[in-house]
Write a protein that holds these residues in place. Structure first.
Motif, PDB file in Angstrom:
ATOM      1  N   PRO A   1       2.303  22.054 -71.379  1.00  0.00           N
ATOM      2  CA  PRO A   1       2.584  21.040 -72.397  1.00  0.00           C
ATOM      3  C   PRO A   1       3.443  21.541 -73.548  1.00  0.00           C
ATOM      4  O   PRO A   1       4.250  20.778 -74.087  1.00  0.00           O
ATOM      5  CB  PRO A   1       1.180  20.637 -72.874  1.00  0.00           C
ATOM      6  CG  PRO A   1       0.334  20.794 -71.653  1.00  0.00           C
ATOM      7  CD  PRO A   1       0.877  22.049 -70.992  1.00  0.00           C
ATOM      8  N   THR A   2       3.313  22.829 -73.908  1.00  0.00           N
ATOM      9  CA  THR A   2       4.161  23.341 -74.990  1.00  0.00           C
ATOM     10  C   THR A   2       5.637  23.286 -74.608  1.00  0.00           C
ATOM     11  O   THR A   2       6.499  23.002 -75.439  1.00  0.00           O
ATOM     12  CB  THR A   2       3.746  24.774 -75.391  1.00  0.00           C
ATOM     13  OG1 THR A   2       4.437  25.139 -76.575  1.00  0.00           O
ATOM     14  CG2 THR A   2       4.018  25.795 -74.286  1.00  0.00           C
ATOM     15  N   TYR A   3       5.937  23.512 -73.340  1.00  0.00           N
ATOM     16  CA  TYR A   3       7.314  23.390 -72.838  1.00  0.00           C
ATOM     17  C   TYR A   3       7.756  21.929 -72.838  1.00  0.00           C
ATOM     18  O   TYR A   3       8.855  21.596 -73.315  1.00  0.00           O
ATOM     19  CB  TYR A   3       7.397  23.983 -71.438  1.00  0.00           C
ATOM     20  CG  TYR A   3       8.574  23.523 -70.612  1.00  0.00           C
ATOM     21  CD1 TYR A   3       9.861  24.031 -70.843  1.00  0.00           C
ATOM     22  CD2 TYR A   3       8.417  22.571 -69.599  1.00  0.00           C
ATOM     23  CE1 TYR A   3      10.933  23.595 -70.073  1.00  0.00           C
ATOM     24  CE2 TYR A   3       9.478  22.149 -68.830  1.00  0.00           C
ATOM     25  CZ  TYR A   3      10.745  22.656 -69.077  1.00  0.00           C
ATOM     26  OH  TYR A   3      11.814  22.229 -68.322  1.00  0.00           O
ATOM     27  N   LEU A   4       6.919  21.044 -72.336  1.00  0.00           N
ATOM     28  CA  LEU A   4       7.276  19.629 -72.261  1.00  0.00           C
ATOM     29  C   LEU A   4       7.469  19.038 -73.653  1.00  0.00           C
ATOM     30  O   LEU A   4       8.422  18.285 -73.896  1.00  0.00           O
ATOM     31  CB  LEU A   4       6.193  18.862 -71.507  1.00  0.00           C
ATOM     32  CG  LEU A   4       5.990  19.246 -70.037  1.00  0.00           C
ATOM     33  CD1 LEU A   4       4.735  18.569 -69.478  1.00  0.00           C
ATOM     34  CD2 LEU A   4       7.212  18.882 -69.200  1.00  0.00           C
ATOM     35  N   ILE A   5       6.572  19.369 -74.573  1.00  0.00           N
ATOM     36  CA  ILE A   5       6.653  18.856 -75.937  1.00  0.00           C
ATOM     37  C   ILE A   5       7.932  19.339 -76.610  1.00  0.00           C
ATOM     38  O   ILE A   5       8.666  18.567 -77.245  1.00  0.00           O
ATOM     39  CB  ILE A   5       5.409  19.284 -76.747  1.00  0.00           C
ATOM     40  CG1 ILE A   5       4.167  18.528 -76.254  1.00  0.00           C
ATOM     41  CG2 ILE A   5       5.618  19.062 -78.238  1.00  0.00           C
ATOM     42  CD1 ILE A   5       2.849  19.094 -76.760  1.00  0.00           C
ATOM     43  N   ARG A   6       8.244  20.617 -76.455  1.00  0.00           N
ATOM     44  CA  ARG A   6       9.398  21.189 -77.142  1.00  0.00           C
ATOM     45  C   ARG A   6      10.724  20.801 -76.480  1.00  0.00           C
ATOM     46  O   ARG A   6      11.756  20.740 -77.148  1.00  0.00           O
ATOM     47  CB  ARG A   6       9.237  22.710 -77.226  1.00  0.00           C
ATOM     48  CG  ARG A   6       8.157  23.112 -78.225  1.00  0.00           C
ATOM     49  CD  ARG A   6       7.588  24.507 -77.989  1.00  0.00           C
ATOM     50  NE  ARG A   6       6.430  24.720 -78.840  1.00  0.00           N
ATOM     51  CZ  ARG A   6       6.437  25.448 -79.965  1.00  0.00           C
ATOM     52  NH1 ARG A   6       7.544  26.049 -80.337  1.00  0.00           N
ATOM     53  NH2 ARG A   6       5.343  25.576 -80.683  1.00  0.00           N
ATOM     54  N   LYS A   7      10.688  20.503 -75.186  1.00  0.00           N
ATOM     55  CA  LYS A   7      11.923  20.085 -74.514  1.00  0.00           C
ATOM     56  C   LYS A   7      12.213  18.604 -74.697  1.00  0.00           C
ATOM     57  O   LYS A   7      13.367  18.216 -74.954  1.00  0.00           O
ATOM     58  CB  LYS A   7      11.841  20.395 -73.017  1.00  0.00           C
ATOM     59  CG  LYS A   7      13.101  19.957 -72.259  1.00  0.00           C
ATOM     60  CD  LYS A   7      13.063  20.341 -70.785  1.00  0.00           C
ATOM     61  CE  LYS A   7      14.342  19.876 -70.080  1.00  0.00           C
ATOM     62  NZ  LYS A   7      14.343  20.249 -68.642  1.00  0.00           N
ATOM     63  N   TYR A   8      11.189  17.772 -74.593  1.00  0.00           N
ATOM     64  CA  TYR A   8      11.421  16.333 -74.536  1.00  0.00           C
ATOM     65  C   TYR A   8      11.045  15.580 -75.814  1.00  0.00           C
ATOM     66  O   TYR A   8      11.496  14.448 -76.012  1.00  0.00           O
ATOM     67  CB  TYR A   8      10.635  15.724 -73.368  1.00  0.00           C
ATOM     68  CG  TYR A   8      11.113  16.192 -72.015  1.00  0.00           C
ATOM     69  CD1 TYR A   8      12.288  15.707 -71.454  1.00  0.00           C
ATOM     70  CD2 TYR A   8      10.384  17.132 -71.284  1.00  0.00           C
ATOM     71  CE1 TYR A   8      12.728  16.134 -70.202  1.00  0.00           C
ATOM     72  CE2 TYR A   8      10.811  17.567 -70.030  1.00  0.00           C
ATOM     73  CZ  TYR A   8      11.981  17.057 -69.499  1.00  0.00           C
ATOM     74  OH  TYR A   8      12.416  17.485 -68.262  1.00  0.00           O
ATOM     75  N   LEU A   9      10.223  16.192 -76.683  1.00  0.00           N
ATOM     76  CA  LEU A   9       9.691  15.419 -77.805  1.00  0.00           C
ATOM     77  C   LEU A   9      10.060  15.959 -79.181  1.00  0.00           C
ATOM     78  O   LEU A   9      10.013  15.211 -80.161  1.00  0.00           O
ATOM     79  CB  LEU A   9       8.158  15.354 -77.695  1.00  0.00           C
ATOM     80  CG  LEU A   9       7.605  14.744 -76.396  1.00  0.00           C
ATOM     81  CD1 LEU A   9       6.087  14.761 -76.405  1.00  0.00           C
ATOM     82  CD2 LEU A   9       8.134  13.335 -76.191  1.00  0.00           C
ATOM     83  N   VAL A  10      10.385  17.232 -79.287  1.00  0.00           N
ATOM     84  CA  VAL A  10      10.704  17.828 -80.587  1.00  0.00           C
ATOM     85  C   VAL A  10      12.205  17.947 -80.731  1.00  0.00           C
ATOM     86  O   VAL A  10      12.874  18.557 -79.884  1.00  0.00           O
ATOM     87  CB  VAL A  10      10.043  19.215 -80.735  1.00  0.00           C
ATOM     88  CG1 VAL A  10      10.472  19.862 -82.044  1.00  0.00           C
ATOM     89  CG2 VAL A  10       8.527  19.075 -80.687  1.00  0.00           C
ATOM     90  N   LYS A  11      12.737  17.385 -81.770  1.00  0.00           N
ATOM     91  CA  LYS A  11      14.191  17.445 -82.006  1.00  0.00           C
ATOM     92  C   LYS A  11      14.545  18.625 -82.888  1.00  0.00           C
ATOM     93  O   LYS A  11      13.779  19.040 -83.731  1.00  0.00           O
ATOM     94  CB  LYS A  11      14.659  16.144 -82.662  1.00  0.00           C
ATOM     95  CG  LYS A  11      14.350  14.904 -81.829  1.00  0.00           C
ATOM     96  CD  LYS A  11      15.053  14.953 -80.480  1.00  0.00           C
ATOM     97  CE  LYS A  11      14.774  13.692 -79.669  1.00  0.00           C
ATOM     98  NZ  LYS A  11      15.391  13.738 -78.330  1.00  0.00           N
TER      99      LYS A  11
END
Length: 527
Positions: free
Chosen positions: A517-527
């Motif tokens: 999830p840390t990868y998914l959050i930082r790739k797709y959700l954090v600008k």
């Protein structure tokens, strides 16, 4: 859920000493810190808790630990406040009359309360009971300091006095833990995550990854302690988004590249103690993921030397994988080189395997282009043929979903991997996952964060951002709600007592493939 042990004693392996020397050159210097126990707890039954047990505050005070004495049959549970990996130590002394018999002590190390609450002697599963993290110790002379030589993965420690003598008891003091990891949380750059649940999930993901980053990317620090290729691919992606440790990924690539079979096949996992040894277990998709790890590593670090060293191995792996494809450009299932996809053997995996082959070949041609491989165009043509065959023979236009196998099974793994392989265009991918959401959600019968990761990533890749967030919250967020300090090897939200091994005492509650999830959050959700 099922897993079949492979025994391939007749397989012969290469040992490329030059590559293995480079693996050894990148062994990390482990970081350590000392932590004291934070409180004393009682483990109590609770049908609403994970596996039926939870930890509650004891009436005993940790600051007064040395003043308590314990005799035969008495026990105490120490809570270190968070999941940790390392070596446990504690001071012990006798209380009362002179010590006229040895102390017989039982120690149980637990990542979750259930590992203490459940009687370990009842375990009768298919994994070895020797993985249960408990020890029986005899101590002839007190006072002494007990330093446990084994490394443990735990939050809780139960100290049970099996026997002293009627004349005396034992007291405990200064329980400490020296932690081990290749990385420090301080190495992770902060990002702004507004959603409090996603922020907590991100923190637990990072802690999971940290505790699995040892001298290799371990699949789990409680059990196996091994480097698995499928786990490595996910760990490395999460690592790039957080710790960004280069040497550990490089070491793992060289370990796999340095120990292929004589025909060039890459093992699903390797051992590193007492020396580097490839396992005689092979999985089609895991072998292919060596190329994924290599390509993603180059994208992140632009390390041409590693590509130069390992490209021939990657190319050989592709060529071996393509031998499993028939004249119709469809992957044929081979029990001797099975497609893993997920633990479950209740789903057909042919379409997922076809998609994974396409997915990896697209990454491979990037490396082939970098190496000016004269066969580059041939590989590009093969990708087109594999993709066209998948659409013509596996895609049901009426249902708008991919089918798999002779029975035309429709499952979530097929849809997710076809999205990730981008066999269809972006608009078609959006429609595909829209249909999957209608037909196959809510997801059930999938018990691993490994497969849930690919479902979540497919949602993001296909433009279903809100559904991807919801899946992360419903799955990993449920683990957080149940008290997870690190994310688990297996979890079925619909069955809080689920264990693939028949007992929570053998489960791994800090597992590599759950950290993404840390990868998914930082790739797709954090600008």
């Amino acid at each position: 859920m099922a897993f079949k042990f492979q025994i391939n004693n007749d397989v012969k392996f290469n040992h490329n000493e030059e590559l293995l020397k480079k693996a050894e050159d990148n062994v990390p210097t482990l970081k350590h810190k000392n932590i004291s126990a934070k409180r004393i707890v009682d483990i109590v039954a609770d049908k609403n808790a994970m596996n039926g047990f939870k930890a509650v505050d004891s009436d005993k005070d940790i600051s007064k630990l040395a003043s308590y004495s314990f005799k035969k049959g008495e026990k105490i549970v120490l809570d270190f406040g968070n999941h940790e990996v390392g070596h446990f130590g504690i001071d012990l002394n006798s209380v009362g009359s002179p010590m006229d018999a040895p102390l017989f002590l039982h120690l149980t190390f637990a990542e979750t309360p259930a590992e203490i609450g459940v009687d370990s002697s009842t375990y009768d599963g298919w994994l070895s009971s020797s993985w249960i993290t408990e020890e029986y110790v005899h101590l002839d002379v007190l006072p002494t300091t007990l330093h446990m030589p084994r490394r443990y993965s735990f939050r809780y420690v139960e100290l049970e006095v099996m026997d002293t003598s009627p004349k005396w008891g034992v007291s405990f003091s200064s329980p400490t833990l020296e932690t081990e990891s290749a990385v420090s949380i301080k190495d992770v750059p902060e990002v702004k995550i507004d959603d409090p649940m996603l922020r907590k999930i991100d923190q637990v993901s990072i802690k999971t990854l940290q505790d699995c980053m040892q001298e290799v990317f371990e699949d789990g620090p409680k059990r196996d302690h091994r480097l698995w290729l499928g786990d490595l691919r996910l760990q490395a992606m999460a690592n790039y988004a957080t710790f960004n440790n280069q040497e550990l990924v490089k070491r793992c690539l060289y370990l796999f590249g340095g120990m292929t079979t004589e025909e060039g096949k890459i093992s699903a996992n390797v051992f590193t103690k007492p020396q580097s040894t490839p396992d005689d277990t092979f999985m089609y998709d895991y072998s292919l993921f060596f190329i994924s790890v290599l390509k993603n590593y180059f994208d992140n670090f632009k390390d041409q030397t590693v590509v130069d060293d390992l490209y021939p191995i990657a190319k050989r792996e592709i060529d071996l994988a393509l031998k499993e494809v028939n004249s119709d450009n469809i992957l044929q299932m081979n029990e001797d080189w099975p497609v893993f996809v997920d633990w479950s053997n209740d789903i057909d995996k042919q379409t997922s395997g076809q998609a994974i082959l396409i997915y990896v070949m697209k990454q491979f041609v990037t490396l082939a282009d970098l190496k000016h491989d004269p066969d580059l165009n041939t590989y590009k043509e093969i990708i087109e043929k594999l993709s066209q065959a998948a659409i013509e023979k596996m895609y049901d236009k009426n249902k708008g979903l991919f089918t798999s196998g002779p029975d035309k099974e429709i499952n979530i793994a097929s849809q997710s991997w076809m999205v990730l392989a981008h066999v269809l265009n972006d608009e078609e991918n959006y429609k595909l996952m829209t249909n999957a959401i209608k037909k196959l959600f809510p997801v059930t019968g999938i018990a691993t964060p490994y497969m849930y990761h690919h479902i979540a990533e497919a949602l993001f890749e296909s433009g279903h951002k809100d559904d991807g967030i919801e899946l992360i919250k419903n799955y990993w967020g449920k683990m957080v709600d149940l008290g997870a300090d690190t994310f688990w090897e297996a979890f079925e939200p619909e069955d809080l007592n689920f264990s693939p091994y028949g007992s929570p005492v053998i489960n791994s509650y800090c597992h590599a493939w759950s950290c993404t999830p840390t990868y998914l959050i930082r790739k797709y959700l954090v600008k």
